[in-house]
Design an enzyme around this catalytic site. Structure first.
Site, PDB file in Angstrom:
ATOM      1  CB  SER A 713      17.909  -5.719 -15.926  1.00  0.00           C
ATOM      2  OG  SER A 713      16.539  -5.293 -16.023  1.00  0.00           O
ATOM      3  CE  LYS A 756      15.296  -9.085 -18.072  1.00  0.00           C
ATOM      4  NZ  LYS A 756      16.637  -8.433 -17.372  1.00  0.00           N
TER       5      LYS A 756
END
Length: 808
Positions: A713, A756
Site C-alpha cells: 500500500s 488508516k
C-alpha cells in the site's frame, strides 16, 4: 363403621357421668312404652346438620346456636322433650322451616353438659316419629304443630326380612371386629337389641350415608326398604375395608422386605469391608436406571445394553472392568438430545450484546440474524463463525455474551499448541489411558447438546505430524453437512453436533487450512480506534477496575483527556488489554491514598497520569507544518491500528541505482522498484529528464528503522516521493495517501481503510487520497468518523501527482 366407635365412646362417657340407665339396649317392654307415648301437639324444634335422630337411638349433639341454647335452657326446666329435624342444607346457619325436612323425631334430653367453649353437649334419645303440620314461630326458637306417625310394624313370618336382619347383624359385627377404633360393647349392643326395627335404626345412626338417604330411612314405613338400604351400605363398607386390608398387607410386606434387604445389605457390607472386598451391584443398578431415562436413539440404547451385559459378565477385579465402566458412564452422562431453549427476544439479545461490548456491529448483526431466522423457520442448526482480529479486541469474551444473549450454556477450549489429532477425535478404548476427545468431554461437562462452543486460537492448531493432523480432524466438527454424525474414536458411535454454535477465534487466517477456512463464516474484527477505546474505557474498563480494586465508593474519575493520554502515549495495541492494565495501575496508586484517608482529588488529569505512569512510552507521528520536497505522508495499517508513515526520497550523483533503508519487507521493496521503473518509462510525460537514471542514484528511507515494514500500500507514496525529488517540487503537507501501484501506473485497492483514515484524522490531516476501488470501504465506515475528512479517489498515478505536487 367408625361412627359406631364414636357413638359408643360418647355413650361410655355419659355412662361415667351417671347415665347408665340409658345404654342403647331396647327391650320389648321399652319398645311398647315408647310406642304408646303421647306426642305434644306443639314441639320446640332443634335442627341438626348432616345427622338424623331415630326412635330408640341415643345421639350426643353439640349445641352452639343462640336459639338452640335458649331452647335447651327452657325445655330442661320443664318436659325435657324436643322435636329433632334435620336440615336439608348443612351450610345454612339460621334455617327457616322451608330449610327443614317435614319429618322428625321426638327426642328426650338425657344429659346436659356445659363445655369449656360455652357450648353445651346434650344427649338425646329418640322416641317417636312425627310430621310437621304447621310452623308456629321461629322466635325465640322454632316451634311447630306436629302429628305423631304410627310406629313401623315388624313383618311376621317374612323370611326375606329375617334373613336381611341376620345378614345385617353379621356384617355389622364383622365391621366392628375389623375396626380397631370400635369398642367391643358395640357388638354386645347389636346382639342385645331385640327389636329388628330399632336395630336398623341403631345401625343407621352409625352409617356414613348422605342426609337424603338417612332421612328416607326415617320417613319410610317399609321395614324391608330400610333393611335393603342398610344392607347395601354395610356390604359396600366391608368391600372397601377388605381392599384397604389387602393394600395394607401388601405395603407391609414390601416394607418388611425392604427392611430385611436393608439389614442384610448392611451386614454384607460390613463383611465385605472386613474382607477388603466391595460390591458393584448397586452401582450397576443405578447406572442402568439412569440409562433408561435418557432420550437417546434406539441405536445408542442397543449399544448401551450390549456393553452393559458385557460389563456384568466381567470380574470386577479385572483391569478391563474399570475401562468398560468408564465407557458406560460416559454414554450415560452425555446430553443425548438434551437442549436448552433459545430466547428469541431480539431486543433483549441486542441489549445484552451492547451491554458487554462496544462496537463490533457486524458480529452483533450476525447473531441477531441467526436468532431471527431460527425464530421464523424453527431450524436449530447453528452457524459456524470465525472471529478474526488482533489480540485484545474481545473475540473470546464475545462468546460469553452470545451465550448469554441466546440463553445457552457456554463452553470454551483453547486450541493453541494442539498437535495431537486424538485431542479432537479421542483415543480408541484399546489404548491404556484412553479418553474421549475434548469436544465430547466438553459436552459431557456442560450437559447440553446446543451450547455456544468457543474454539479459541484456531489459527495456532498444529499442522500434520506423526500424531496426526488436528486441523483435518476439525473439518468434520465444523462442517454443517458432516457434524450431524460426528464420530469420536472413544465413543464408538455418532453424536449430533449440528445444534452446537461453534465460534472460532483467530489472529491471522493465513495459517489456517484452506479447507477448514472454507467451512467457517469469517467475520473480521478490526482494532479499536481512539474514539472506540475511549468509550470502552468509560463504560467498561474504569468501572470494572474501580470495583475490583475496592474503589467503587471513592468517587474517583478519569477526565476524557486523561484517558486519551493513556491511549495515545502509554499503549499501542489494537485491543484494550494494555489500556486496562494502565488504568488498573493508576487506580491501585490512588487506592493507597483512599485507604489512608488522603485522597483529596477525585478527577484525574493528564498531569496526574504522567506523574503516575512516568515518561510516555509511545509517541505518534505528526503531520509536517509546511510542504517539503521528497517527503510524503503515507498511511499504514499495523496490528495495533492505523499509523501515518513518512516516506523520504533523495537523489545524488550516480548511475541510476535505487537503494532503500528502513527495515523494509520484500513486498515493499518491490513497490519501490515498480515506482522507479514507472518513472523511467514515463519520464517525458512527467517532465523529468529522460536520462536521469544515468546521472542520479535515488535513495528511499522510511523512518523508525527498528520496526519491520511491509505491504504494497505504500506504492503510491513512494512514487510520489521519487517524482517530487526528481522534479524538485514539494508535496502538500495537508494530504496523506495510500494505494498499490502497477507498472502501468494504475492505483489498486488496499486494506485497512478504516484504520488508516482514522490515523490521518488523529494527525490532523483532512485530505486523503484513496484508490477509487476503495470507495465502498470508505462509505462503509460510520459517518461520525469521516465527517471532517475530504477523500480524493484516484485511478492512476497521474491523478495523484496532479493533486499533491506544489509549484514553487
Amino acid at each position: 363403621m367408625s361412627e359406631i366407635g364414636e357413638l359408643m365412646n360418647n355413650i361410655a362417657f355419659f355412662m361415667s357421668e351417671g347415665a347408665e340407665d340409658f345404654f342403647p339396649v331396647i327391650s320389648a317392654d321399652d319398645e311398647k312404652h315408647i310406642n304408646s307415648e303421647r306426642v305434644p301437639k306443639e314441639l320446640p324444634i332443634i335442627t341438626l346438620r348432616n345427622a338424623v335422630l331415630y326412635p330408640g337411638s341415643i345421639m350426643p349433639i353439640t349445641i352452639g346456636r343462640d336459639k338452640s341454647l335458649k331452647l335447651i335452657n327452657d325445655v330442661s326446666k320443664s318436659t325435657n322433650i324436643v322435636g329433632v329435624i334435620a336440615q336439608k342444607d348443612a351450610n345454612v346457619e339460621d334455617p327457616d322451616f322451608d330449610d327443614l325436612f317435614e319429618y322428625g323425631t321426638v327426642g328426650k334430653i338425657i344429659k346436659i353438659l356445659q363445655m369449656p367453649d360455652h357450648t353445651k353437649m346434650v344427649v338425646l334419645q329418640g322416641r317417636n316419629r312425627f310430621r310437621v303440620i304447621e310452623p308456629v314461630t321461629t322466635e325465640p326458637y322454632h316451634i311447630a304443630k306436629v302429628q305423631k306417625i304410627k310406629p313401623i310394624i315388624e313383618p311376621k313370618n317374612n323370611q326375606e326380612f329375617s334373613a336381611s336382619i341376620e345378614l345385617i347383624k353379621n356384617y355389622a359385627k364383622k365391621l366392628i371386629k375389623q375396626s380397631a377404633n370400635v369398642p367391643d360393647e358395640a357388638s354386645m349392643a347389636i346382639d342385645n337389641i331385640q327389636s329388628p326395627i330399632y336395630l336398623l335404626y341403631f345401625i343407621s345412626t352409625s352409617l356414613n350415608l348422605p342426609i337424603e338417604k338417612k332421612q328416607r330411612i326415617l320417613e319410610s314405613d317399609d321395614p324391608i326398604e330400610i333393611a335393603n338400604i342398610v344392607l347395601e351400605k354395610l356390604a359396600s363398607d366391608i368391600q372397601i375395608l377388605e381392599i384397604k386390608e389387602k393394600i395394607e398387607e401388601r405395603v407391609k410386606s414390601d416394607i418388611d422386605k425392604q427392611q430385611k434387604d436393608y439389614f442384610l445389605n448392611v451386614q454384607l457390607k460390613a463383611i465385605q469391608d472386613e474382607l477388603g472386598v466391595s460390591t458393584n451391584e448397586q452401582e450397576l443398578k443405578d447406572l442402568y436406571e439412569k440409562a433408561h431415562k435418557k432420550q437417546w436413539s434406539e441405536e445408542v440404547a442397543g449399544l448401551f445394553d450390549r456393553e452393559f451385559k458385557k460389563l456384568q459378565r466381567m470380574n470386577p477385579a479385572a483391569a478391563e472392568y474399570s475401562v468398560q465402566l468408564n465407557y458406560l458412564e460416559l454414554l450415560v452422562d452425555l446430553p443425548w438430545n438434551e437442549y436448552t431453549k433459545d430466547n428469541y427476544d431480539l431486543k433483549r439479545a441486542r441489549k445484552v450484546l451492547d451491554e458487554d461490548h462496544f462496537g463490533l456491529e457486524k458480529v452483533k448483526d450476525r447473531i441477531i440474524e441467526f436468532l431471527a431466522v431460527t425464530k421464523l423457520n424453527g431450524n436449530m442448526r447453528s452457524p459456524i463463525l470465525c472471529l478474526v482480529g488482533p489480540p485484545g479486541v474481545g473475540k473470546t469474551s464475545l462468546g460469553k455474551s452470545i451465550a448469554r444473549a441466546l440463553e445457552r450454556k457456554y463452553i470454551r477450549i483453547s486450541l493453541g499448541g494442539l498437535h495431537d489429532e486424538a485431542e479432537i477425535r479421542g483415543h480408541r478404548k484399546t489404548y491404556v489411558g484412553a479418553m474421549p476427545g475434548r469436544i465430547i468431554q466438553s459436552l459431557r461437562k456442560v450437559q447440553s447438546s446446543n451450547p455456544v462452543f468457543m474454539l479459541d486460537e484456531i489459527d495456532k492448531v498444529g499442522a500434520l505430524s506423526i500424531q496426526g493432523d488436528p486441523q483435518a480432524a476439525l473439518l468434520e466438527v465444523l462442517d454443517p453437512e458432516q457434524n450431524t454424525h460426528f464420530y469420536d474414536n472413544y465413543l464408538e458411535t455418532e453424536f449430533d453436533l449440528s445444534k452446537v454454535m461453534f465460534i472460532a477465534t483467530a489472529n491471522n487466517i493465513a495459517s489456517i487450512n484452506p479447507a477448514l477456512l472454507d467451512r467457517m463464516e469469517i467475520i473480521e474484527l478490526h482494532g479499536y480506534v481512539l474514539e472506540e477505546k475511549l468509550e470502552i474505557a468509560k463504560r467498561f474498563l474504569v468501572p470494572k477496575q474501580l470495583e475490583e480494586n475496592g474503589m467503587a465508593k471513592s468517587g474517583l474519575k478519569f477526565s476524557e483527556n486523561s484517558l486519551k493520554e493513556i491511549i495515545n502515549n502509554y499503549t499501542r495495541e489494537s485491543g484494550v488489554r494494555a489500556l486496562e492494565k494502565r488504568i488498573a495501575k493508576i487506580i491501585r496508586n490512588k487506592a493507597v491514598d483512599f485507604a489512608s484517608g488522603k485522597l483529596k482529588k477525585t478527577t484525574l488529569t493528564v498531569n496526574d497520569i504522567k506523574e503516575i505512569l512516568g515518561v510516555p512510552i509511545f509517541k505518534r507521528e505528526k503531520a509536517l507544518t509546511q510542504p517539503m520536497v521528497g517527503v510524503v505522508l503515507g498511511l499504514a495499517w499495523t496490528p495495533v491500528g492505523g499509523e501515518i508513515l513518512f516516506i523520504e526520497a533523495s537523489t545524488h550523483k550516480g548511475d541510476g541505482k535505487l537503494s532503500m533503508t528502513g527495515n523494509l519487507g520484500d513486498v515493499m521493496k518491490e513497490s519501490a522498484t515498480l515506482a522507479f521503473e514507472f518513472i523511467k518509462a514515463n519520464a517525458k510525460s512527467l517532465n523529468i529528464e529522460e536520462d536521469f537514471y544515468q546521472k542520479l542514484n535515488i535513495h528511499i528511507h522510511v523512518p523508525e528503522g527498528a520496526i519491520p515494514k511491509d505491504g504494497p500500500s505504500a506504492g503510491v507514496t513512494m512514487l510520489t516521493a521519487m517524482t517530487s525529488v526528481l522534479l524538485n517540487k514539494p508535496v502538500r503537507n495537508d494530504i496523506a495517501m495510500t494505494g498499490e501501484i502497477t507498472l502501468r501506473g494504475k492505483v489498486l485497492p488496499v486494506g485497512g481503510i478504516k484504520e488508516k483514515i482514522l490515523a490521518a484524522s488523529r494527525a490532523g490531516i483532512t485530505n486523503i487520497i484513496l484508490p477509487a476501488d476503495n470507495m465502498a470501504d470508505y462509505y462503509d465506515i460510520e459517518k461520525h468518523y469521516t465527517q471532517n475528512l475530504h477523500p480524493i479517489f484516484v485511478e492512476n498515478m497521474i491523478d495523484v501527482l496532479k493533486e499533491v505536487l506544489v509549484n514553487k
